[in-house]
Design a protein around this motif. Structure first.
Motif, PDB file in Angstrom:
ATOM      1  N   PRO A  53     -19.276  -2.386  -5.183  1.00 36.59           N
ATOM      2  CA  PRO A  53     -18.089  -1.419  -5.535  1.00 36.59           C
ATOM      3  C   PRO A  53     -16.893  -1.775  -5.215  1.00 36.59           C
ATOM      4  CG  PRO A  53     -19.966  -0.400  -4.185  1.00 36.59           C
ATOM      5  CD  PRO A  53     -20.011  -1.810  -3.731  1.00 36.59           C
ATOM      6  N   ASP A  54     -15.823  -1.270  -6.065  1.00 41.30           N
ATOM      7  CA  ASP A  54     -14.761  -1.784  -5.835  1.00 41.30           C
ATOM      8  C   ASP A  54     -14.140  -1.571  -4.605  1.00 41.30           C
ATOM      9  OD1 ASP A  54     -14.453  -3.013  -8.476  1.00 41.30           O
ATOM     10  OD2 ASP A  54     -13.835  -1.320  -9.526  1.00 41.30           O
ATOM     11  N   GLU A  55     -14.434  -0.224  -4.229  1.00 38.33           N
ATOM     12  CA  GLU A  55     -13.605   0.172  -2.994  1.00 38.33           C
ATOM     13  C   GLU A  55     -13.967  -1.142  -1.698  1.00 38.33           C
ATOM     14  OE1 GLU A  55     -15.369   1.844  -4.888  1.00 38.33           O
ATOM     15  OE2 GLU A  55     -14.065   3.343  -5.477  1.00 38.33           O
ATOM     16  N   ALA A  56     -15.382  -1.446  -2.010  1.00 29.31           N
ATOM     17  CA  ALA A  56     -15.739  -2.397  -0.858  1.00 29.31           C
ATOM     18  C   ALA A  56     -15.482  -3.800  -1.140  1.00 29.31           C
ATOM     19  CB  ALA A  56     -17.118  -2.328  -0.632  1.00 29.31           C
ATOM     20  N   TYR A  57     -14.839  -4.236  -2.129  1.00 30.78           N
ATOM     21  CA  TYR A  57     -14.717  -5.812  -2.510  1.00 30.78           C
ATOM     22  C   TYR A  57     -13.690  -6.171  -1.800  1.00 30.78           C
ATOM     23  CZ  TYR A  57     -14.270  -9.818  -5.571  1.00 30.78           C
ATOM     24  OH  TYR A  57     -14.103 -11.003  -5.884  1.00 30.78           O
ATOM     25  N   PRO A  58     -13.796  -7.362  -1.001  1.00 28.07           N
ATOM     26  CA  PRO A  58     -12.732  -7.875  -0.119  1.00 28.07           C
ATOM     27  C   PRO A  58     -11.794  -8.620  -0.933  1.00 28.07           C
ATOM     28  CG  PRO A  58     -14.797  -9.098  -0.258  1.00 28.07           C
ATOM     29  CD  PRO A  58     -14.954  -7.962  -1.135  1.00 28.07           C
ATOM     30  N   LEU A  59     -10.661  -7.727  -1.127  1.00 27.18           N
ATOM     31  CA  LEU A  59      -9.610  -8.375  -1.890  1.00 27.18           C
ATOM     32  C   LEU A  59      -8.323  -9.062  -0.926  1.00 27.18           C
ATOM     33  CD1 LEU A  59      -8.561  -8.276  -4.910  1.00 27.18           C
ATOM     34  CD2 LEU A  59      -7.336  -6.232  -4.395  1.00 27.18           C
ATOM     35  N   SER A  60      -8.344 -10.313  -1.362  1.00 25.34           N
ATOM     36  CA  SER A  60      -7.072 -10.991  -0.519  1.00 25.34           C
ATOM     37  C   SER A  60      -5.725 -11.250  -1.191  1.00 25.34           C
ATOM     38  CB  SER A  60      -7.805 -12.446  -0.081  1.00 25.34           C
ATOM     39  OG  SER A  60      -8.893 -12.434   0.458  1.00 25.34           O
ATOM     40  N   ILE A  61      -4.684 -10.694  -0.585  1.00 24.10           N
ATOM     41  CA  ILE A  61      -3.333 -10.482  -1.188  1.00 24.10           C
ATOM     42  C   ILE A  61      -2.485 -11.476  -0.339  1.00 24.10           C
ATOM     43  CG2 ILE A  61      -1.600  -9.108  -2.050  1.00 24.10           C
ATOM     44  CD1 ILE A  61      -4.030  -6.947  -1.685  1.00 24.10           C
ATOM     45  N   GLY A  62      -1.820 -12.439  -0.968  1.00 27.16           N
ATOM     46  CA  GLY A  62      -0.895 -13.179  -0.323  1.00 27.16           C
ATOM     47  C   GLY A  62       0.427 -12.853  -0.959  1.00 27.16           C
ATOM     48  N   ALA A  63       1.553 -13.058  -0.088  1.00 30.10           N
ATOM     49  CA  ALA A  63       2.958 -12.941  -0.673  1.00 30.10           C
ATOM     50  C   ALA A  63       3.874 -13.793   0.309  1.00 30.10           C
ATOM     51  CB  ALA A  63       3.477 -11.423  -0.502  1.00 30.10           C
ATOM     52  N   LEU A  64       5.296 -14.137  -0.481  1.00 29.26           N
ATOM     53  CA  LEU A  64       6.081 -14.599   0.252  1.00 29.26           C
ATOM     54  C   LEU A  64       7.153 -13.901   1.336  1.00 29.26           C
ATOM     55  CD1 LEU A  64       7.208 -17.091  -2.522  1.00 29.26           C
ATOM     56  CD2 LEU A  64       5.802 -17.640  -0.987  1.00 29.26           C
TER      57      LEU A  64
END
Length: 353
Positions: A53-64
């Motif tokens: 499910p989208d709610e459980a998807y391990p989303l990795s977000i990077g930023a400067l």
């Protein structure tokens, strides 16, 4: 005898399986740009199943660490709350060189990077990187120390400007605005190129120059050191005054095309949370400045609070994002094609829900 045969057969099978394992371990590592291998190959079993499910998807977000990450801080502050709903992880880096290899290898799903780098990545990966949103408009300013002679771009004629970022967005933007205001960057002004913005501040302090091109938050830092330093020109406002349909853009959020195509609802969910975080940051600068400092983006919360209103943090998506970004990249491509990866990205460069 029958038991011995069974045992022997089991041993043979075990040896065969072990040999296969040794052959796999001894294979050459996957090559990446520069000839070096990834630090660690992610096993296929660790990838989330397609029916996650989208709610459980391990989303990795990077930023400067800088203006391009400031709009995320409310989401980052809510990571405990969000983690109970979404499986999202935030990772800050000091330079784009730390993020882009991880994005290309699939270790990051979304990354906040300079606008022109998004175009470079699109061309380098043959379209496997998609731009989701513009997150930072222009953060460049002309500052003047101890005077009020500069009131317009035309007033820069005959002056010396200390600047950093030769061969990058600061140079392309400055040259474009000078030309659009009737000045020849090679004849009408002298640009004293420095290796970094801190050198520009030092030159102002030493009195060797009285005009410099600086981004936020360096402007705010410099004003804390130099009492007579004032913002003479906001280059974002100067760009907008040209009414060319584009906008000066510093940063964007990009994603892997695979994520966008396979999980558009998750991408939309992220963009909704991102827009809400940006709105909160712009409406609550004192609280946001503390979060900016807590996350190591700008160490001094007082400087962060003063700089935030001038960092032009936004969350432009869809058709508006596409129009402004396309216009900006067209300007860069005309000035220096290499700044966008040799050519303008294709029509599928921008994500329009």
């Amino acid at each position: 005898m029958k038991g011995l045969k069974t045992l022997s057969l089991a041993l043979v099978l075990l040896l065969i399986l072990s040999a296969c394992g040794m052959i796999r371990t001894g294979d050459d590592p996957t090559e990446v740009e520069g000839g070096s291998a990834p630090a660690e190959e992610t096993p296929e079993a660790s990838a989330p199943p397609e029916n996650t499910p989208d709610e459980a998807y391990p989303l990795s977000i990077g930023a400067l660490k800088g203006p391009t990450a400031m709009g995320l801080v409310k989401m980052m502050e809510q990571r405990g709350e969000i983690a109970s709903i979404y499986n999202w992880n935030f990772d800050l880096a000091g330079s784009a060189d730390e993020l882009t290899p991880r994005l290309i290898k699939g270790e990051l799903d979304i990354a906040c990077v300079p606008a022109n780098l998004a175009a470079v990545l699109y061309n380098k990966t043959e379209g496997q990187v998609v731009t989701l949103a513009v997150n930072t408009l222009g953060v460049l300013y002309i500052v003047e120390n101890g005077g009020e002679m500069v009131q317009s771009m035309a007033d820069l004629k005959g002056r010396t400007i200390a600047a950093a970022g030769k061969g990058a967005t600061p140079e392309f933007s400055l040259r474009y605005l000078l030309e659009q205001n009737g000045l020849d960057p090679n004849k009408d002004v002298t640009i004293d190129w420095k290796s970094e913005h801190a050198e520009c501040v030092a030159a102002l302090a030493a009195g060797t120059v009285d005009i410099a091109l600086l981004p936020q938050p360096f402007v705010t830092v410099a004003q804390g050191k130099l009492e007579g330093l004032r913002v003479a020109l906001d280059l974002t406002a100067e760009w907008d005054a040209l009414e060319g349909g584009s906008a000066m853009i510093t940063g964007v959020a990009v994603a892997r095309r695979e994520l966008v195509e396979q999980r558009p609802e998750l991408v939309n969910l992220f963009l909704n949370e991102y827009a809400a975080s940006v709105d909160w940051v712009n409406e609550n600068t004192a609280e946001a400045a503390k979060l900016v400092a807590d996350n190591g983006i700008i160490e001094n919360p007082a400087i962060a609070e003063k700089a935030l209103p001038h960092c032009n943090i936004v969350c432009l998506t869809g058709a508006e994002m596409k129009e402004k970004l396309s216009g900006y990249l067209s300007v860069l491509a005309e000035a220096a094609p290499e700044s966008v990866g040799g050519k303008l990205p294709g029509d599928n460069f921008c994500y329009v829900p």
